[in-house]
Design an enzyme around this catalytic site. Structure first.
Site, PDB file in Angstrom:
ATOM      1  CG  ASP A 110      -2.021   1.020   1.182  1.00  0.00           C
ATOM      2  OD1 ASP A 110      -3.024   0.860   0.467  1.00  0.00           O
ATOM      3  OD2 ASP A 110      -1.841   2.037   1.888  1.00  0.00           O
ATOM      4  CG  HIS A 288      -5.670  -3.205   0.105  1.00  0.00           C
ATOM      5  ND1 HIS A 288      -4.807  -2.866  -0.922  1.00  0.00           N
ATOM      6  CD2 HIS A 288      -5.326  -2.400   1.155  1.00  0.00           C
ATOM      7  CE1 HIS A 288      -4.004  -1.895  -0.525  1.00  0.00           C
ATOM      8  NE2 HIS A 288      -4.294  -1.600   0.733  1.00  0.00           N
TER       9      HIS A 288
END
Length: 309
Positions: A110, A288
């Site tokens: 991320d 994610h």
């Protein structure tokens, strides 16, 4: 802090030349090469605890909280000025130099992955290999917001980058950001709940995020993405510059970026090929938060790439 998740690791603060105090945990073995792990939003270095046992036989491990996150300093900033990925990358180089490393391998998830590829653009001589987990480059992300699916899945990019104090006030609400934090963590997973996060990690994320200054600093991180990091990417593309460091891109098949690119034959890998000369990729059956949702799948993808001569 969650010391029980990292037995045998040292803890220290390293102050950078621009007076940013970076929190660092490390387990150093003089016979093993260095590996730096960088976390994402809205987490801290603790996110990597599930994969540490698989990495320790091969590497000296360094974890750090990015500026503005976890136990690292909040820095003065307007419109993201203190939180560009270029500045965060410089923090990494300084921290690793203080630990005795001029060159290292870097795995980022991320926001940490955005720091990783920016460092690969700016100072490739510092890197052996790079792994980026569940991202596409910042400029590529902004170029996709005309697509309804991409915009809805990644609404937070535009929300968090709004001028202060609007997003800060909305996030804080009546619980100092706890609802927003837990909603974000849950809805970005494949299961759409918190089942894949350990209670110790969740406690860390709550403690690290739920305060006025941390909510503000993470908004500044996203403002930096909109007004600085995006521009850096566009400049590289305009010059025809590509990352020379070998890159592995790993993503969750139901993550923020794979779903938004269902029309792309190779998914996120197709995007990365415009930014890097030597890139390969793999999708995993998760959302994610790849490190915590599928630690075994991630290490199975990482180790052949990292250990390949």
């Amino acid at each position: 802090m969650a010391p029980d998740l990292f037995p045998g690791f040292t803890r220290q603060y390293i102050k950078t030349p621009d007076e940013v105090s970076i929190f660092v945990r490390a387990k150093i073995d003089a016979d093993k090469p260095p590996l730096l792990l960088l976390h994402g939003f809205p987490q801290t270095h603790v996110e990597f605890h599930p994969i540490i046992p698989s990495l320790l036989p091969h590497y000296s491990i360094v974890l750090m909280d990015l500026r503005g996150y976890g136990a690292s300093s909040v820095v003065p900033s307007t419109n993201g000025s203190g939180y560009s990925k270029r500045l965060m990358a410089q923090d990494c180089v300084f921290v690793m130099a203080q630990l005795g490393y001029d060159k290292f391998t870097l795995v980022g998830h991320d926001r940490g992955a955005r720091v990783a590829y920016r460092l690969a653009f700016d100072q490739p001589q510092k890197l052996v290999k790079v792994v980026v987990v569940d991202i596409i480059p910042t400029a590529a992300m902004y170029s996709r917001f005309g697509d309804t699916n991409a915009g809805l899945r990644a609404y937070h990019w535009l929300f968090l980058a709004q001028p202060e104090p609007f997003p800060e006030t909305m996030i804080k609400g009546n619980d100092n950001g706890k609802m927003f934090l837990e909603h974000t963590l849950a809805t970005w997973t494949r299961k759409r709940n918190l089942d894949d996060f350990s209670e110790a990690a969740l406690d860390e994320y709550r403690d690290a995020y739920c305060s006025d200054e941390r909510i503000h600093s993470t908004c500044e991180d996203y403002r930096a993405g909109a007004f600085l990091d995006r521009v850096y990417d566009e400049e590289e593309l305009k010059l025809g510059k590509k990352i020379e460091t070998p890159i592995l891109a790993v993503w969750g098949s139901t993550g923020l970026f794979a779903e938004a690119m269902a029309s792309k034959a190779e998914g996120p890998l197709e995007i990365w090929k415009a930014y890097a000369r030597d890139v390969r990729g793999k999708g995993l059956e998760c959302g994610h938060f790849v490190v915590e949702e599928d630690p075994e799948g991630l290490t199975d993808a990482l180790l052949p790439f990292l250990l390949e001569k």
